[in-house]
Design an enzyme around this catalytic site. Sequence first.
Site, PDB file in Angstrom:
ATOM      1  CB  CYS A 259     -12.745  17.595  -1.961  1.00 53.43           C
ATOM      2  SG  CYS A 259     -11.696  17.049  -0.622  1.00 53.43           S
TER       3      CYS A 259
ATOM      4  CG  HIS B 130     -10.806  20.074  -4.596  1.00 53.64           C
ATOM      5  ND1 HIS B 130     -10.706  20.848  -3.468  1.00 53.64           N
ATOM      6  CD2 HIS B 130     -10.337  18.839  -4.251  1.00 53.64           C
ATOM      7  CE1 HIS B 130     -10.205  20.123  -2.480  1.00 53.64           C
ATOM      8  NE2 HIS B 130      -9.978  18.907  -2.938  1.00 53.64           N
TER       9      HIS B 130
ATOM     10  CG  ASN C 196      -7.511  19.047  -0.281  1.00 54.96           C
ATOM     11  OD1 ASN C 196      -8.556  19.670  -0.129  1.00 54.96           O
ATOM     12  ND2 ASN C 196      -7.476  17.812  -0.745  1.00 54.96           N
TER      13      ASN C 196
HETATM   14  N1  ACO Z   1       7.374  12.846   3.024  1.00 58.50           N
HETATM   15  C1  ACO Z   1       8.340  11.993   2.668  1.00 58.50           C
HETATM   16  N2  ACO Z   1       8.084  10.766   2.168  1.00 58.50           N
HETATM   17  C2  ACO Z   1       6.791  10.411   2.028  1.00 58.50           C
HETATM   18  C3  ACO Z   1       5.737  11.259   2.383  1.00 58.50           C
HETATM   19  C4  ACO Z   1       6.066  12.517   2.907  1.00 58.50           C
HETATM   20  N3  ACO Z   1       5.147  13.417   3.277  1.00 58.50           N
HETATM   21  N4  ACO Z   1       4.564  10.634   2.123  1.00 58.50           N
HETATM   22  C5  ACO Z   1       4.872   9.432   1.613  1.00 58.50           C
HETATM   23  N5  ACO Z   1       6.233   9.285   1.558  1.00 58.50           N
HETATM   24  C6  ACO Z   1       6.988   8.164   1.089  1.00 58.50           C
HETATM   25  C7  ACO Z   1       6.248   6.857   1.239  1.00 58.50           C
HETATM   26  O1  ACO Z   1       6.431   6.315   2.539  1.00 58.50           O
HETATM   27  C8  ACO Z   1       6.908   6.027   0.185  1.00 58.50           C
HETATM   28  O2  ACO Z   1       8.145   5.558   0.677  1.00 58.50           O
HETATM   29  P1  ACO Z   1       8.674   4.068   0.319  1.00 58.50           P
HETATM   30  O3  ACO Z   1       8.814   4.070  -1.174  1.00 58.50           O
HETATM   31  O4  ACO Z   1       9.947   3.992   1.063  1.00 58.50           O
HETATM   32  O5  ACO Z   1       7.605   3.136   0.800  1.00 58.50           O
HETATM   33  C9  ACO Z   1       7.217   7.020  -0.932  1.00 58.50           C
HETATM   34  O6  ACO Z   1       7.198   8.320  -0.312  1.00 58.50           O
HETATM   35  C10 ACO Z   1       6.211   7.002  -2.059  1.00 58.50           C
HETATM   36  O7  ACO Z   1       4.896   7.037  -1.484  1.00 58.50           O
HETATM   37  P2  ACO Z   1       3.625   7.201  -2.389  1.00 58.50           P
HETATM   38  O8  ACO Z   1       2.415   7.162  -1.519  1.00 58.50           O
HETATM   39  O9  ACO Z   1       3.722   6.228  -3.520  1.00 58.50           O
HETATM   40  O10 ACO Z   1       3.850   8.691  -2.947  1.00 58.50           O
HETATM   41  P3  ACO Z   1       3.145   9.412  -4.120  1.00 58.50           P
HETATM   42  O11 ACO Z   1       4.131   9.776  -5.141  1.00 58.50           O
HETATM   43  O12 ACO Z   1       1.906   8.675  -4.553  1.00 58.50           O
HETATM   44  O13 ACO Z   1       2.674  10.777  -3.444  1.00 58.50           O
HETATM   45  C11 ACO Z   1       0.700  11.749  -2.509  1.00 58.50           C
HETATM   46  C12 ACO Z   1       1.803  10.734  -2.328  1.00 58.50           C
HETATM   47  C13 ACO Z   1       1.308  13.139  -2.613  1.00 58.50           C
HETATM   48  C14 ACO Z   1      -0.244  11.660  -1.313  1.00 58.50           C
HETATM   49  C15 ACO Z   1      -0.052  11.422  -3.839  1.00 58.50           C
HETATM   50  O14 ACO Z   1      -0.396  10.048  -3.871  1.00 58.50           O
HETATM   51  C16 ACO Z   1      -1.305  12.235  -3.960  1.00 58.50           C
HETATM   52  O15 ACO Z   1      -1.258  13.436  -4.044  1.00 58.50           O
HETATM   53  N6  ACO Z   1      -2.468  11.567  -4.024  1.00 58.50           N
HETATM   54  C17 ACO Z   1      -3.732  12.291  -4.119  1.00 58.50           C
HETATM   55  C18 ACO Z   1      -4.111  12.708  -2.738  1.00 58.50           C
HETATM   56  C19 ACO Z   1      -5.210  13.716  -2.749  1.00 58.50           C
HETATM   57  O16 ACO Z   1      -5.253  14.616  -3.573  1.00 58.50           O
HETATM   58  N7  ACO Z   1      -6.125  13.564  -1.814  1.00 58.50           N
HETATM   59  C20 ACO Z   1      -7.194  14.420  -1.624  1.00 58.50           C
HETATM   60  C21 ACO Z   1      -8.219  14.281  -2.726  1.00 58.50           C
HETATM   61  S1  ACO Z   1      -9.749  13.859  -2.112  1.00 58.50           S
HETATM   62  C22 ACO Z   1     -10.115  15.158  -1.236  1.00 58.50           C
HETATM   63  O17 ACO Z   1      -9.730  16.246  -1.613  1.00 58.50           O
HETATM   64  C23 ACO Z   1     -10.744  14.896   0.088  1.00 58.50           C
END
Ligand code: ACO
Length: 318
Positions: free
Chosen positions: A113, A245, A275
């Site tokens: 990215c 980004h 993204n």
């Molecule tokens: N829908 C519903 N529930 C979900 C989803 C979804 N799409 N995804 C995860 N959950 C659930 C999980 O299973 C978990 O459930 P549990 O508590 O019963 O186990 C709960 O939600 C919390 O999961 P987390 O992974 O802790 O959720 P978080 O609040 O961290 O959000 C997210 C997840 C949005 C992916 C966040 O971590 C994030 O944005 N991280 C950065 C990702 C990113 O930007 N990546 C790209 C950057 S690098 C590049 O650009 C290549």
Amino acid sequence: MSGIDILGTGCYVPEYTLSNDELSTMVDTSDEWIYPRTGIKNRHISKTENTSELARIAAERAIADSGVSKEDIGFIIVATCSADHIMPSVSCMLQKLLDLPEHVMAFDMNAACTGFVYAMSIANAMLATRPDRLALVIGAEVFSKMLDYTDRSTCILFGDGAGAVVARHNPRGALQEAIFSRGDADASHIYIPGVPFAGRQEPPYCKMSGQDVFKFAVEAPIQSMKQILADLDCTIADMDYVLFHQANARIIASICKRLKIKDAQLYCNIEEYGNTSAASIPIMLDEMNRKGLLKKGHKLLLVGFGAGLTWGTLYMEW
Ligand code: ACO
């Protein structure tokens, strides 16, 4: 200091829009979960066009916008982590598809990215050695082909698209960068497996530790932005626009709060595209250019962060 002038911009996203509501019929998720946590409502997904096709259309639009002769293009740099093939590169395919001269140096580069920020830095260095030539710099991704649509933690985030610029050396310009990498050799943050090797075979899908990536993404860009501001002897208030980004609206909000970046200094389109990896920054540049938001002399920070781990901030004047 020298730099580059951007002579033209272009972008392209596939027509098909995948909304949060439609995603929730494919995997256990909902708009109520996705939107507040990411800022994403839609993403554009390619059904038939591969990365080279998205890149071709964006590049054609940038060349048309710049009004330059194809003969003057000396470099094609495509930032991508989703090339059509391992070889030939997307850039070599584009050389043919765009009917560009044989004197071009065409290559892809992968900084995930952060790819467009890295590619602009490379273009700046290369144009300084050949100021008589132009560079076509593109960020293009069909990320959707590397997503597992049963994995709700990744498939909701990414979309497809391409953005392109035509750049020229400017001996009186100003371009400066602060670029970093921190090798994630065990691929514990975010990775996409390569071709099977030594008996190890994994599906070619993106895997990510969301919380680890989140922590990295709110810390690392601040480091590179602070460094560039110190190098320039400027403050964030001196910048007309900061283009992040588009990974997650919460990541951007967190950085803006800590660095006191005002809403008026931001341009974001994550709600519509998700993204798009290396394509996100040049897509924004093209949208802003076409809306007439960018004025000569505007000071811009382009801020990338992604797998690798890689991150960096590039300062340039429009
Ligand atoms: N829908 C519903 N529930 C979900 C989803 C979804 N799409 N995804 C995860 N959950 C659930 C999980 O299973 C978990 O459930 P549990 O508590 O019963 O186990 C709960 O939600 C919390 O999961 P987390 O992974 O802790 O959720 P978080 O609040 O961290 O959000 C997210 C997840 C949005 C992916 C966040 O971590 C994030 O944005 N991280 C950065 C990702 C990113 O930007 N990546 C790209 C950057 S690098 C590049 O650009 C290549």
